[in-house]
Design a protein around this motif. Structure first.
Motif, PDB file in Angstrom:
ATOM      1  N   LYS A 185      28.325 -14.934  14.520  1.00 17.06           N
ATOM      2  CA  LYS A 185      28.306 -14.355  13.182  1.00 17.06           C
ATOM      3  C   LYS A 185      28.273 -15.402  12.075  1.00 17.06           C
ATOM      4  O   LYS A 185      27.482 -15.298  11.131  1.00 17.06           O
ATOM      5  CB  LYS A 185      29.535 -13.454  13.001  1.00 17.06           C
ATOM      6  CG  LYS A 185      29.527 -12.660  11.699  1.00 17.06           C
ATOM      7  CD  LYS A 185      30.527 -11.522  11.746  1.00 17.06           C
ATOM      8  CE  LYS A 185      30.313 -10.572  10.573  1.00 17.06           C
ATOM      9  NZ  LYS A 185      31.156  -9.367  10.657  1.00 17.06           N
ATOM     10  N   HIS A 186      29.097 -16.433  12.195  1.00 19.04           N
ATOM     11  CA  HIS A 186      29.276 -17.359  11.079  1.00 19.04           C
ATOM     12  C   HIS A 186      28.543 -18.687  11.237  1.00 19.04           C
ATOM     13  O   HIS A 186      28.399 -19.422  10.260  1.00 19.04           O
ATOM     14  CB  HIS A 186      30.766 -17.616  10.857  1.00 19.04           C
ATOM     15  CG  HIS A 186      31.534 -16.389  10.496  1.00 19.04           C
ATOM     16  ND1 HIS A 186      31.300 -15.671   9.342  1.00 19.04           N
ATOM     17  CD2 HIS A 186      32.529 -15.722  11.153  1.00 19.04           C
ATOM     18  CE1 HIS A 186      32.107 -14.632   9.284  1.00 19.04           C
ATOM     19  NE2 HIS A 186      32.859 -14.640  10.369  1.00 19.04           N
ATOM     20  N   GLU A 187      28.118 -18.998  12.454  1.00 20.55           N
ATOM     21  CA  GLU A 187      27.372 -20.240  12.643  1.00 20.55           C
ATOM     22  C   GLU A 187      25.913 -19.977  13.034  1.00 20.55           C
ATOM     23  O   GLU A 187      25.039 -20.771  12.705  1.00 20.55           O
ATOM     24  CB  GLU A 187      28.053 -21.115  13.700  1.00 20.55           C
ATOM     25  CG  GLU A 187      29.434 -21.591  13.278  1.00 20.55           C
ATOM     26  CD  GLU A 187      30.050 -22.589  14.252  1.00 20.55           C
ATOM     27  OE1 GLU A 187      29.276 -23.278  14.948  1.00 20.55           O
ATOM     28  OE2 GLU A 187      31.281 -22.667  14.328  1.00 20.55           O
ATOM     29  N   SER A 188      25.678 -18.892  13.724  1.00 22.56           N
ATOM     30  CA  SER A 188      24.297 -18.538  14.090  1.00 22.56           C
ATOM     31  C   SER A 188      23.717 -17.504  13.143  1.00 22.56           C
ATOM     32  O   SER A 188      22.544 -17.155  13.254  1.00 22.56           O
ATOM     33  CB  SER A 188      24.258 -18.012  15.537  1.00 22.56           C
ATOM     34  OG  SER A 188      24.765 -18.973  16.429  1.00 22.56           O
ATOM     35  N   TYR A 189      24.536 -16.958  12.250  1.00 20.97           N
ATOM     36  CA  TYR A 189      24.101 -16.031  11.183  1.00 20.97           C
ATOM     37  C   TYR A 189      23.417 -14.782  11.734  1.00 20.97           C
ATOM     38  O   TYR A 189      22.445 -14.291  11.164  1.00 20.97           O
ATOM     39  CB  TYR A 189      23.182 -16.768  10.199  1.00 20.97           C
ATOM     40  CG  TYR A 189      23.808 -18.010   9.638  1.00 20.97           C
ATOM     41  CD1 TYR A 189      24.871 -17.929   8.723  1.00 20.97           C
ATOM     42  CD2 TYR A 189      23.381 -19.267  10.029  1.00 20.97           C
ATOM     43  CE1 TYR A 189      25.475 -19.062   8.220  1.00 20.97           C
ATOM     44  CE2 TYR A 189      23.983 -20.416   9.533  1.00 20.97           C
ATOM     45  CZ  TYR A 189      25.021 -20.311   8.625  1.00 20.97           C
ATOM     46  OH  TYR A 189      25.619 -21.436   8.135  1.00 20.97           O
TER      47      TYR A 189
ATOM     48  N   THR B 248      23.184 -11.803   9.190  1.00 20.20           N
ATOM     49  CA  THR B 248      22.556 -11.945   7.878  1.00 20.20           C
ATOM     50  C   THR B 248      21.101 -11.484   7.849  1.00 20.20           C
ATOM     51  O   THR B 248      20.533 -11.318   6.779  1.00 20.20           O
ATOM     52  CB  THR B 248      22.611 -13.410   7.402  1.00 20.20           C
ATOM     53  OG1 THR B 248      21.936 -14.238   8.339  1.00 20.20           O
ATOM     54  CG2 THR B 248      24.055 -13.874   7.276  1.00 20.20           C
TER      55      THR B 248
END
Length: 454
Positions: free
Chosen positions: A328-332, A335
């Motif tokens: 979620k937060h590093e591979s996005y 988004t």
């Protein structure tokens, strides 16, 4: 350069031209025999997909709201479960899924100090006590808490072989709840079908028939439904499965003129997880969680790599949660809106799965519906046939689990590490139907290896 002129220097090619070039490169080998393969569901997979062959679109668009990282907690000790939930939320979890052992669990104590504003809490209830559900509903109303209950009498019948009480009583309780509680409470355990060995078309059709039984028996029909889905390792197929499931559900609800309010909570399958070389389970769950995200799951609960043989522990939970945090937060992964839309391969798979599942669903309904076919044993027999085919492919080495039936580590020892019994448990008792039994592919090999350990 404007977008309209971006590809102006490239000549448009039709699918026939691609096929001709591929056939030339094959130097006489047959295109269909060499490059087209058929899945266990009867779907023929081609080496490439082109828009002039995609056919009529379902008109479906993936969900765009992102996914919520969900921590699963089995509640035995209330104080420890409360502390564990708070720790998980502080470390990145965005929702909690409690499994309550019994109706003696004090909800006020369990929720003490937990954030209520924007956090969703699931309560999976393996029992059916309406008074207790009323208590949970009252707590949610008083504290403006976002609660989702998971009550599934048909799922209880499938898994246990018996209703909570009986068909009439269980349905009557569901209808009473529709008049007295505001929190969503109705759930469908679709993961059971996958973990027992049903193929994807069966999973979709049985889930749809499962929902249809409730649609025919419960009023009012605006009750939100939670579907729990197990995600397997066939990456693109699982993306298409979740997309097809949402489309099928919405189509069925619209036929009844119901509000198609569905929440999908996804969890990696247990069927392909292994006891030996257990670290490979992290690779499997990572791709399965990726499929769940791209398929449009609302909530995702990852499966710890050691869940088969270890009791819940901080390290296993942290690693499982961190896998989702990285996505979620590093591979996005959260988004990009509708990442699967417009992918001809996934769009085609979604359409084929939906069409095949509808055919099977209509056959189930023509023959009495899901409950009737469960009582007759038809559903169990069909799932068993699918499971046996997959098991045979695994036993023959065509279905590969690295570290188990391919490149096993002969020096790996597990006998002294087992905190949980990792195989099918026998529980002889009188049942209304033959229960649907979840079973992993590697169980036989693992039992043999455990027996041979020094």
């Amino acid at each position: 350069m404007s977008q309209n002129n971006l590809f102006s220097n490239f000549k448009a090619l039709h699918s026939k031209q691609w096929k001709q070039q591929i056939q030339f490169e094959l130097k006489g080998a047959d295109y269909n025999d060499t490059l087209v393969w058929e899945s266990p569901e009867g779907i023929k997979v081609k080496p490439f997909y082109h828009r002039d062959e995609t056919g009529t679109s379902l008109g479906y668009s993936s969900k765009t709201d992102g996914f919520h990282i969900t921590q699963a907690i089995f509640v035995h000790d209330v104080a420890k479960s409360n502390a564990r939930a708070l720790d998980a939320l502080n470390r990145g979890a965005e929702a909690i899924r409690f499994t309550l052992e019994n109706e003696q669990i004090n909800i006020t104590a369990l929720m003490a100090g937990l954030p209520l504003g924007g956090t969703t809490y699931f309560f999976h209830l393996p029992f059916f006590a309406t008074d207790y559900i009323d208590q949970i509903n009252a707590y949610a109303a008083q504290n403006q808490a976002r609660f989702i209950l998971q009550v599934d009498p048909i799922g209880q019948l499938c898994k246990d072989g018996n209703w909570f009480e009986n068909l009439e009583s269980d349905i009557e309780k569901l209808n009473r709840l529709s008049q007295t509680v505001d929190v969503p409470y109705l759930a469908i355990n679709s993961s059971l079908y996958q973990n027992a060995g049903a193929n994807i078309i069966q999973q979709l059709a049985y889930t749809l028939a499962h929902a249809n039984e409730y649609f025919n028996r419960i009023n009012p029909h605006t009750i939100p439904i939670t579907i729990e889905v197990a995600v397997g390792s066939n990456y693109f197929f699982e993306i298409a499965k979740l997309r097809a499931m949402r489309w099928l559900f919405e189509t069925l609800a619209n036929e009844y003129q119901f509000n198609p309010n569905i929440t999908i909570i996804a969890i990696p399958s247990r069927r392909n997880k292994t006891l030996y070389d257990y670290n490979v389970n992290m690779l499997r769950t990572t791709t399965e969680c990726m499929s769940a995200v791209l398929g449009g799951a609302d909530f995702i609960t990852n499966l710890p790599y050691d869940a088969l043989y270890h009791k819940d522990n901080e390290f296993g939970d942290r690693i499982a949660r961190n896998q989702l945090l990285i996505l979620k937060h590093e591979s996005y992964f959260d988004t990009v809106h509708n990442p699967a839309d417009g992918a001809y391969y996934i769009e085609t798979l979604t359409q084929q799965m939906a069409e095949k599942a509808l055919v099977l669903f209509k056959d189930i309904e023509a023959n009495g519906g899901l409950i009737t076919q469960l009582i007759e044993g038809t559903i169990q027999r069909k799932i068993n046939e699918s499971a046996q085919k997959e098991q045979a492919a695994f036993d023959n080495g065509k279905e590969i689990l690295l570290g188990t039936n391919k490149y096993p580590n002969k020096n790996d020892r597990m006998k002294d590490d087992l905190e949980l019994y990792p195989f099918v448990k026998q529980n002889p008792r009188k049942t209304l139907i033959v229960p649907i039994i979840e079973k992993r592919l590697a169980e036989k090999i693992e039992q043999e290896r455990l027996a041979s350990e020094e």
